[in-house]
Design a protein around this motif. Structure first.
Motif, PDB file in Angstrom:
ATOM      1  N   VAL A 102      -6.363  -7.042  -5.503  1.00  0.00           N
ATOM      2  CA  VAL A 102      -7.667  -6.607  -5.015  1.00  0.00           C
ATOM      3  C   VAL A 102      -8.673  -7.744  -5.025  1.00  0.00           C
ATOM      4  CG1 VAL A 102      -7.351  -4.171  -5.601  1.00  0.00           C
ATOM      5  CG2 VAL A 102      -8.311  -5.735  -7.312  1.00  0.00           C
ATOM      6  N   LEU A 103      -8.446  -8.780  -5.825  1.00  0.00           N
ATOM      7  CA  LEU A 103      -9.374  -9.912  -5.827  1.00  0.00           C
ATOM      8  C   LEU A 103      -9.311 -10.669  -4.509  1.00  0.00           C
ATOM      9  CD1 LEU A 103     -11.437 -11.726  -7.122  1.00  0.00           C
ATOM     10  CD2 LEU A 103      -9.612 -12.890  -8.355  1.00  0.00           C
ATOM     11  N   GLY A 104      -8.109 -10.908  -4.003  1.00  0.00           N
ATOM     12  CA  GLY A 104      -7.985 -11.558  -2.708  1.00  0.00           C
ATOM     13  C   GLY A 104      -8.664 -10.744  -1.621  1.00  0.00           C
ATOM     14  N   ASN A 105      -8.461  -9.429  -1.650  1.00  0.00           N
ATOM     15  CA  ASN A 105      -9.102  -8.549  -0.677  1.00  0.00           C
ATOM     16  C   ASN A 105     -10.618  -8.628  -0.781  1.00  0.00           C
ATOM     17  OD1 ASN A 105      -6.493  -7.790  -0.129  1.00  0.00           O
ATOM     18  ND2 ASN A 105      -6.714  -5.677  -0.811  1.00  0.00           N
ATOM     19  N   ALA A 106     -11.123  -8.618  -2.004  1.00  0.00           N
ATOM     20  CA  ALA A 106     -12.569  -8.632  -2.207  1.00  0.00           C
ATOM     21  C   ALA A 106     -13.199  -9.896  -1.649  1.00  0.00           C
ATOM     22  CB  ALA A 106     -12.888  -8.493  -3.698  1.00  0.00           C
ATOM     23  N   VAL A 107     -12.518 -11.023  -1.800  1.00  0.00           N
ATOM     24  CA  VAL A 107     -13.039 -12.275  -1.238  1.00  0.00           C
ATOM     25  C   VAL A 107     -13.062 -12.200   0.284  1.00  0.00           C
ATOM     26  CG1 VAL A 107     -12.573 -14.731  -0.956  1.00  0.00           C
ATOM     27  CG2 VAL A 107     -12.409 -13.698  -3.206  1.00  0.00           C
ATOM     28  N   LEU A 108     -11.982 -11.706   0.870  1.00  0.00           N
ATOM     29  CA  LEU A 108     -11.922 -11.589   2.323  1.00  0.00           C
ATOM     30  C   LEU A 108     -13.021 -10.674   2.853  1.00  0.00           C
ATOM     31  CD1 LEU A 108      -8.065 -11.245   2.896  1.00  0.00           C
ATOM     32  CD2 LEU A 108      -9.492 -13.225   3.431  1.00  0.00           C
ATOM     33  N   ARG A 113     -10.381   2.302  -3.004  1.00  0.00           N
ATOM     34  CA  ARG A 113      -9.615   3.399  -3.601  1.00  0.00           C
ATOM     35  C   ARG A 113      -8.697   2.889  -4.719  1.00  0.00           C
ATOM     36  NH1 ARG A 113      -7.223   5.903   1.780  1.00  0.00           N
ATOM     37  NH2 ARG A 113      -5.970   7.224   0.393  1.00  0.00           N
ATOM     38  N   SER A 114      -8.087   1.739  -4.486  1.00  0.00           N
ATOM     39  CA  SER A 114      -7.229   1.155  -5.524  1.00  0.00           C
ATOM     40  C   SER A 114      -8.045   0.730  -6.736  1.00  0.00           C
ATOM     41  CB  SER A 114      -6.466  -0.045  -4.958  1.00  0.00           C
ATOM     42  OG  SER A 114      -5.561   0.355  -3.951  1.00  0.00           O
ATOM     43  N   SER A 115      -9.223   0.164  -6.497  1.00  0.00           N
ATOM     44  CA  SER A 115     -10.073  -0.265  -7.603  1.00  0.00           C
ATOM     45  C   SER A 115     -10.471   0.915  -8.477  1.00  0.00           C
ATOM     46  CB  SER A 115     -11.319  -0.973  -7.067  1.00  0.00           C
ATOM     47  OG  SER A 115     -10.969  -2.164  -6.378  1.00  0.00           O
ATOM     48  N   SER A 116     -10.808   2.023  -7.854  1.00  0.00           N
ATOM     49  CA  SER A 116     -11.174   3.213  -8.622  1.00  0.00           C
ATOM     50  C   SER A 116      -9.994   3.703  -9.450  1.00  0.00           C
ATOM     51  CB  SER A 116     -11.644   4.325  -7.674  1.00  0.00           C
ATOM     52  OG  SER A 116     -12.829   3.940  -7.012  1.00  0.00           O
ATOM     53  N   TRP A 120       0.846  -1.195   0.000  1.00  0.00           N
ATOM     54  CA  TRP A 120       0.000   0.000   0.000  1.00  0.00           C
ATOM     55  C   TRP A 120       0.879   1.242   0.000  1.00  0.00           C
ATOM     56  CZ3 TRP A 120      -4.587   1.876  -0.954  1.00  0.00           C
ATOM     57  CH2 TRP A 120      -4.942   3.126  -0.445  1.00  0.00           C
ATOM     58  N   GLU A 121       0.564   2.178  -0.882  1.00  0.00           N
ATOM     59  CA  GLU A 121       1.308   3.433  -0.978  1.00  0.00           C
ATOM     60  C   GLU A 121       0.399   4.569  -0.528  1.00  0.00           C
ATOM     61  OE1 GLU A 121       2.659   3.672  -5.013  1.00  0.00           O
ATOM     62  OE2 GLU A 121       4.018   1.949  -4.809  1.00  0.00           O
ATOM     63  N   GLU A 122       0.554   4.959   0.715  1.00  0.00           N
ATOM     64  CA  GLU A 122      -0.336   5.956   1.306  1.00  0.00           C
ATOM     65  C   GLU A 122      -0.271   7.285   0.556  1.00  0.00           C
ATOM     66  OE1 GLU A 122      -3.232   7.530   3.393  1.00  0.00           O
ATOM     67  OE2 GLU A 122      -2.576   5.457   3.718  1.00  0.00           O
ATOM     68  N   ALA A 123       0.907   7.661   0.140  1.00  0.00           N
ATOM     69  CA  ALA A 123       1.052   8.945  -0.553  1.00  0.00           C
ATOM     70  C   ALA A 123       0.266   8.978  -1.857  1.00  0.00           C
ATOM     71  CB  ALA A 123       2.529   9.221  -0.832  1.00  0.00           C
ATOM     72  N   ARG A 163      -3.181   4.205  -3.099  1.00  0.00           N
ATOM     73  CA  ARG A 163      -3.472   2.976  -3.843  1.00  0.00           C
ATOM     74  C   ARG A 163      -2.352   1.977  -3.597  1.00  0.00           C
ATOM     75  NH1 ARG A 163       0.770   3.469  -6.816  1.00  0.00           N
ATOM     76  NH2 ARG A 163       1.223   5.290  -8.102  1.00  0.00           N
ATOM     77  N   TYR A 164      -2.609   0.735  -4.025  1.00  0.00           N
ATOM     78  CA  TYR A 164      -1.556  -0.273  -3.998  1.00  0.00           C
ATOM     79  C   TYR A 164      -0.557   0.005  -5.116  1.00  0.00           C
ATOM     80  CZ  TYR A 164      -4.509  -2.902  -0.761  1.00  0.00           C
ATOM     81  OH  TYR A 164      -5.254  -3.279   0.319  1.00  0.00           O
TER      82      TYR A 164
END
Length: 368
Positions: free
Chosen positions: A67-73, A97-100, A49-52, A55-56
């Protein structure tokens, strides 16, 4: 990254019924193992994750696929923030935010970061689009439209190529609908063309190009495992089209696949890996999986030969090709497809055996 994304796909396929997605009545122990693997993997994913930038990372398509792994979780199972190393609310925020960001920067939406090239961006798009549909209610209207445009754009682009090579993919080629079987099967390459189309068929119903998508996906899938000596002597139809119409040869008459100039069971399994990655979109959308994704030409014969060259856990023996041993993340996808979509009870046993190894494999330290 490969292990996590592949395990996610397997878990999602396992969550459906053989032909159509349905809510799980009880927790499947194999799917639960996949979920645990994803939870543990999230600590590493969050390190990207890149806070600045909000997004990832954009390196090596990592952000687009994780993001797919995250979405399942976030949408399945019993989330454990302690194991994951991040709260559910934070993970949702990072993923949305990353998906957008990645939806907006895809080439089909006017971006320049990623997308369109069949090898291998169509695969990452498949992961990304599946994740977005899992989190659909959490995405804004612009991102939703961008996601639909990715699947439609990739399908239209793939169809526009016909049997030609993708100019953005370097030397990768299916060799038209002729294929190839000596030294370098084109089974995998034809599968990528099919995968470039499948998500649009699942999510963009009613589109004016839907019939073209269906026709070309079927053409590529049927020819993936083309073998003229068999195909020309059958009256069978798949997806309403005679198998005898096939033009490709990607197999040896002994129902073996060669890649890297060697017998290659890992690439033989690519048939069901492609079917899993394609079928998952229909399962997520609650649609019946098309026949061409459920009934493969020469599939039973290919399975019978590969079972002689795998472990009891379904791992393909690839002793003559470097860097193809212990690819559990990839190996589990075809097992999950054959077990959960085709209902093969013997492969289901192999899937359970391989799943049992995943947590130990994940915990094993990488040698310096």
């Amino acid at each position: 990254m490969v292990l996590a994304a592949a395990v996610v796909l397997s878990g999602l396929v396992a969550a459906g019924t053989p032909a159509q997605a349905a809510p799980a009545v009880e927790v499947d122990p194999v799917a639960q193992t996949y979920y645990e693997v994803l939870l543990r993997h999230t600590q590493f994913a969050e390190s990207k994750w890149e806070e600045a930038n909000g997004r990832y990372t954009t390196d090596s398509y990592f952000g687009e696929s994780l993001v797919l792994g995250n979405a399942v979780l976030l949408t399945r199972g019993d989330y454990n923030g302690e194991t994951a190393g991040v709260s559910k609310a934070t993970l949702l925020d990072h993923t949305v935010r990353s998906s957008s960001y990645f939806a907006a920067t895809n080439r089909f939406n006017g971006g320049t970061l990623w997308g369109k090239n069949l090898f291998w961006e169509a695969t990452y798009e498949s992961y990304f689009v599946a994740a977005a549909h899992l989190l659909w209610d959490d995405l804004d209207a612009t991102t939703r439209a961008n996601v639909l445009n990715i699947s439609k754009g990739q399908a239209d682009y793939t169809v526009s190529l016909g049997t030609a090579d993708d100019p953005g993919s370097g030397s990768w080629s299916p060799n038209g609908l002729i294929g190839g079987y000596k030294g370098d099967t084109k089974l995998e390459e034809m599968g990528v063309y099919a995968l470039g189309i499948a998500p649009a068929l699942a999510y963009n119903s009613g589109d004016a190009n839907e019939s073209d998508w269906s026709r070309w996906m079927g053409t590529w899938v049927r020819n993936m495992t083309g073998l003229p000596v068999a195909d020309k002597n059958t009256t069978a139809t798949v997806g309403g089209v005679p198998v005898s119409d096939n033009t490709a040869q990607n197999l040896y008459p002994s129902y073996l696949v060669e890649n890297h100039d060697s017998f290659a069971p890992h690439y033989q399994q690519e048939l069901w890996r492609t079917m899993a990655r394609s079928s998952i979109h229909f399962l997520l959308e609650g649609k019946e999986v098309p026949q061409v994704l459920r009934q493969q030409v020469n599939g039973n014969e290919l399975l019978s030969t590969i079972l002689q060259d795998t472990s009891d856990s379904g791992e393909p023996f690839m002793v003559t090709v470097q860097d193809r041993e212990y690819l559990y993340g990839r190996d589990v996808i075809p097992l999950a497809y054959l077990a959960q979509v085709q209902g093969n009870k013997y492969v289901a046993c192999a899937e359970a055996d391989l799943a049992a190894k995943l947590l130990d494999f994940q915990a094993y330290g990488v040698a310096p």
